[in-house]
Design a protein around this motif. Sequence first.
Motif, PDB file in Angstrom:
ATOM      1  N   LEU A  55       0.822  -1.232   0.000  1.00 38.95           N
ATOM      2  CA  LEU A  55       0.000   0.000   0.000  1.00 38.95           C
ATOM      3  C   LEU A  55       0.845   1.266   0.000  1.00 38.95           C
ATOM      4  CD1 LEU A  55      -1.866  -2.101   1.720  1.00 38.95           C
ATOM      5  CD2 LEU A  55      -2.975  -0.046   2.518  1.00 38.95           C
ATOM      6  N   PHE A  56       1.773   1.312   0.925  1.00 41.26           N
ATOM      7  CA  PHE A  56       2.523   2.552   1.130  1.00 41.26           C
ATOM      8  C   PHE A  56       3.313   2.908  -0.119  1.00 41.26           C
ATOM      9  CE2 PHE A  56       5.952   5.264   2.499  1.00 41.26           C
ATOM     10  CZ  PHE A  56       5.368   6.089   3.438  1.00 41.26           C
ATOM     11  N   ARG A  57       3.952   1.878  -0.699  1.00 47.77           N
ATOM     12  CA  ARG A  57       4.759   2.155  -1.890  1.00 47.77           C
ATOM     13  C   ARG A  57       3.888   2.551  -3.071  1.00 47.77           C
ATOM     14  NH1 ARG A  57       7.446  -1.543   0.709  1.00 47.77           N
ATOM     15  NH2 ARG A  57       6.273  -3.253  -0.204  1.00 47.77           N
ATOM     16  N   ALA A  58       2.687   1.949  -3.171  1.00 49.48           N
ATOM     17  CA  ALA A  58       1.785   2.320  -4.270  1.00 49.48           C
ATOM     18  C   ALA A  58       1.372   3.789  -4.126  1.00 49.48           C
ATOM     19  CB  ALA A  58       0.558   1.406  -4.260  1.00 49.48           C
ATOM     20  N   ASP A  59       1.037   4.181  -2.914  1.00 47.79           N
ATOM     21  CA  ASP A  59       0.620   5.567  -2.647  1.00 47.79           C
ATOM     22  C   ASP A  59       1.757   6.528  -3.013  1.00 47.79           C
ATOM     23  OD1 ASP A  59      -1.268   7.347  -1.751  1.00 47.79           O
ATOM     24  OD2 ASP A  59      -0.900   7.029   0.391  1.00 47.79           O
ATOM     25  N   GLU A  60       2.959   6.154  -2.584  1.00 52.50           N
ATOM     26  CA  GLU A  60       4.129   7.004  -2.830  1.00 52.50           C
ATOM     27  C   GLU A  60       4.433   7.083  -4.332  1.00 52.50           C
ATOM     28  OE1 GLU A  60       7.848   5.780  -1.026  1.00 52.50           O
ATOM     29  OE2 GLU A  60       8.326   7.903  -0.708  1.00 52.50           O
TER      30      GLU A  60
END
Length: 323
Positions: A55-60
Amino acid sequence: MVAPRLVQEVFTEFAADVRWGLTKPGQKEIPSKYLYDEVGSALFEVITVLPEYGLFRADERLLRQNAEAISAKLSPRPLVAVELGSGSGRKTRWMLEALARRQPTVYHPIEISSKALDQCSRELGRLHNVEVRPVQQPYLAGLLSVAAARQPHEQLLVLFLGSTIGNFNSSAAERFLADVRQALTAGDALLLSADLEKPAAQLLPAYDDPLGVTASFNLNVLARMNRELEAEFDLSTFRHLARYNAAERRIEMHLLSTRAQSVPIPRAGCSASFVEGETIWTESSHKYCPREVIEMGRRSGFRPLRQWIDPEWPFAQTLFLAE
Ligand code: AVI
């Protein structure tokens, strides 16, 4: 004569919510906001770098790739960016850099934790053309105080990233967005991140990683009750459980009692009794379809401008204007 002493038990909000959630009939629960004390917030930062937690990397990634396009959709008026739950502010850097290339930008991270705000100010405080003004309040109270102090010619951009919206139940999510809309003026903007549906086989390791970081993040709420409420939880008799509820399209985190027991929680004025296998529900993480996010925004008083989707880890960022 000795005046009669008024014995009044004053419980903190945490104690009151624990007492309610662990003594009510049926499913025991503790609101997920209590996962984030100092230890929990530090563990969550570790979760964001786990290979399984896409999730976090996709958002970033979406912010890095589309920050220019997002800022080009905003008005050229002076901009005030408000982030609901900034955490360390790591991924917001991309957005602020793009905004600051166009105009001087005031950035208000809103967080309850002073530690997170300090970290965020350190991370983003030196960006050119960006002035960081931290707000230590709950999301809506913080947003209302920023909105009350705004100048009429400024545009507000609310950033609600990380798919935190997924941690609300569906009716609460929509109510929350409607409350955000109420705090804004027509023409203000909202950038909303939401994790999308994907196979359970991909989702489950993100919430039950082999290193056990998410398990520690979850179990920490028991340790927090021991620290703050003098509770007597033996952490070795509980285990982390993450399951996908396909009907509700959400990951649920629970803490499962591996034996029958009764745990005193003196500062909440109660004991919690468990039968073997009984769980405490500590978090839901809803997974959306892209259209649903758009409709939810619409029903809350926003007009969708554009949606970006990460193909690697299906995840959506949607830019809305307040109508
Ligand atoms: C903050 N929130 C969006 C995270 C999530 O994915 O629902 C919290 C989390 N819980 C376990 N891992 C991460």
